[in-house]
Write an enzyme that holds these catalytic residues in place. Structure first.
Site, PDB file in Angstrom:
ATOM      1  N   ASP A 256       9.322   2.885   2.135  1.00 12.99           N
ATOM      2  CA  ASP A 256       8.111   3.617   2.472  1.00 12.99           C
ATOM      3  C   ASP A 256       7.842   3.409   3.962  1.00 12.99           C
ATOM      4  O   ASP A 256       7.292   2.389   4.370  1.00 12.99           O
ATOM      5  CB  ASP A 256       6.939   3.129   1.614  1.00 12.99           C
ATOM      6  CG  ASP A 256       5.646   3.887   1.921  1.00 12.99           C
ATOM      7  OD1 ASP A 256       5.601   4.591   2.951  1.00 12.99           O
ATOM      8  OD2 ASP A 256       4.684   3.760   1.146  1.00 12.99           O
TER       9      ASP A 256
ATOM     10  N   PHE B 133       0.862  -1.182   0.000  1.00 15.42           N
ATOM     11  CA  PHE B 133       0.000   0.000   0.000  1.00 15.42           C
ATOM     12  C   PHE B 133       0.895   1.227   0.000  1.00 15.42           C
ATOM     13  O   PHE B 133       1.629   1.477   0.952  1.00 15.42           O
ATOM     14  CB  PHE B 133      -0.946   0.050   1.203  1.00 15.42           C
ATOM     15  CG  PHE B 133      -1.864   1.246   1.129  1.00 15.42           C
ATOM     16  CD1 PHE B 133      -3.029   1.185   0.385  1.00 15.42           C
ATOM     17  CD2 PHE B 133      -1.526   2.445   1.730  1.00 15.42           C
ATOM     18  CE1 PHE B 133      -3.849   2.309   0.255  1.00 15.42           C
ATOM     19  CE2 PHE B 133      -2.339   3.565   1.614  1.00 15.42           C
ATOM     20  CZ  PHE B 133      -3.505   3.494   0.877  1.00 15.42           C
TER      21      PHE B 133
ATOM     22  N   LYS C 266       2.171  10.656   7.426  1.00 20.75           N
ATOM     23  CA  LYS C 266       1.320  10.361   8.579  1.00 20.75           C
ATOM     24  C   LYS C 266       1.775  11.088   9.862  1.00 20.75           C
ATOM     25  O   LYS C 266       1.459  12.244  10.021  1.00 20.75           O
ATOM     26  CB  LYS C 266       1.196   8.852   8.779  1.00 20.75           C
ATOM     27  CG  LYS C 266       0.396   8.215   7.625  1.00 20.75           C
ATOM     28  CD  LYS C 266      -0.232   6.884   7.975  1.00 20.75           C
ATOM     29  CE  LYS C 266      -1.295   6.523   6.944  1.00 20.75           C
ATOM     30  NZ  LYS C 266      -0.830   5.708   5.841  1.00 20.75           N
TER      31      LYS C 266
END
Ligand code: PLP
Length: 400
Positions: free
Chosen positions: A221, A136, A250
């Site tokens: 990531d 993702f 985030k």
């Protein structure tokens, strides 16, 4: 289910749990009726420091009274300090600020391709990037082009070429996919959305060695895994791997505003010269103020230490649930866990709904899998109370 009295004007690209939240502090949220809920999702790790952490909110307030947006046409006084502090925190050369996680990934893809053509000497338009199944990386058309999630991908073609998908955790498959066109290997060090999948311990070190041998960039990531979640500043630190580019997002925004960044090697990020890449909001003063407050918290090492200590406790309690057959399997590290429930106990969604009635907020990742990612600032007593509710929801599914 209640029928809404009015027709909603909100697009239906989410299926939220039935709760309307109005305010939050630390690990707790309140709904419009004043009922308190313990947040064990923490905005998919965007709220690593909880709701409205005093240091982060103070920094945001102070910045709101100074300047909030200049555009990158001009510098502002927090841009260099932000880049300095972030580069220092993760021991890298350069910082390229963006806003959302997806933008950071897109930026890394662009930098890797341009580096591939200009430095590695890959033939024009032939660059390939090796990625893992179950990944993702965000929702843009390019990123979903190499998603293996049916819902995320189907119906959105034509797809961006130039990606090779290999099984996650399989170093041999990774080696076989690399050739002279390969500019980068893009991986989550731990796959969050897939259900907190931790690869074999030698996977990332082997990926690092393969990238070194073939002159390929290792792009990590860490948008979900980074900034303390695993008990370390980066998940890559846990296995002693230094990526060429690290993607952060985030938690970097402190739960206040979207802040992301690509952080890494000078000779790679230098290929992005003026005019080749940019963002209206990237690196804005409010984002930098919040980001600096977040970095300040991580510099103390306290959030990482808490994630380690409370994470050990969390995983010990979840291991008990595996041992007594309440859950099928558990994965994760630090204050981060994915666990699978037996279909006899319902779906992940149903368990999330049962926990909601017990005042605990969690979310299934898909099917039978539920992820726990409490704020790193959570009190142990609150964590234990939340886990008691989980035990109750598994053992007495129809209570409440
Ligand atoms: C959330 C996430 C993204 C995308 O971030 P957005 O801010 O939603 O665009 C990318 N990669 C990983 C690993 C993520 O968890």
């Amino acid at each position: 289910m209640t029928t809404p009295l009015t027709v909603s004007h909100l697009a239906g690209n989410y299926h939220p749990l039935p709760v309307v939240l109005t305010d939050g502090k630390g690990s707790w949220l309140r709904d419009s009726a004043g009922v308190r809920y313990l947040d064990l999702l923490a905005g998919y790790s965007a709220l690593n420091f909880g709701h409205r952490h005093p240091a982060i909110i103070a920094a945001a307030h102070a910045q709101l009274d100074r300047v909030t947006l200049t555009s990158r046409a001009f510098d502002h006084d927090l841009l260099e300090p932000f880049a300095d502090a972030l580069a220092h925190l993760i021991d890298a050369d350069l910082v390229l600020p963006m806003n959302t996680g997806a933008e950071a990934v897109e930026t890394a893809i662009k930098a890797s391709r341009k580096w591939g053509y200009e430095v590695k000497g890959v033939a024009p338009d032939r660059a390939t990037i090796v990625v893992a199944d179950g990944n993702f990386h965000g929702r843009t058309t390019t990123l979903i082009s190499f998603s293996t999630d049916h819902d995320a991908r189907t119906g959105f073609g034509p797809y961006t070429p130039g990606f090779r998908v290999v099984p996650y955790g399989d170093a041999e498959a990774l080696a076989a996919a690399i050739d002279e066109t390969t500019v980068a290997v893009l991986l989550e060090p731990i796959q969050g959305e897939a259900g907190v999948i931790v690869p074999p311990a030698d996977y990332l070190p082997t990926a690092r060695a393969l990238c070194d041998r073939h002159g390929v960039l290792l792009v990590a990531d860490e948008i979900q895994s980074g900034l303390g979640r695993t008990g370390s500043t980066l998940a890559c630190d846990l296995v002693g791997v230094r990526p060429d580019l690290v993607l952060l997002g985030k938690a970097l925004g402190g739960g206040v505003v979207p802040v992301s960044a690509v952080v890494g090697r000078r000779d790679v990020l230098e290929v992005l010269t003026p005019g080749t890449h940019g963002s209206t909001f990237g690196g804005n003063p409010l984002a930098c103020a919040v980001g600096l407050a977040v970095i300040g918290l991580l510099e103390t090492g306290e959030p990482q230490a808490r994630a380690r200590e409370l994470g050990n406790h969390l995983h010990a309690r979840l291991a008990d649930l595996v041992a007594d057959g309440s859950i099928v399997a558990v994965r994760g590290v630090g204050l981060w866990a994915g666990f699978d429930i037996d279909p006899g106990h319902g779906t992940g969604r149903e368990l999330s709904e049962r926990l909601l009635t017990r005042r605990v907020l969690v979310k299934d990742t898909h099917g039978q899998t539920v992820r726990l990612a409490p704020p790193l600032t959570i009190e142990q007593a609150d964590l234990d109370w939340g886990l008691d509710q989980l035990v109750d929801a598994l053992h007495r599914p129809t209570a409440h």
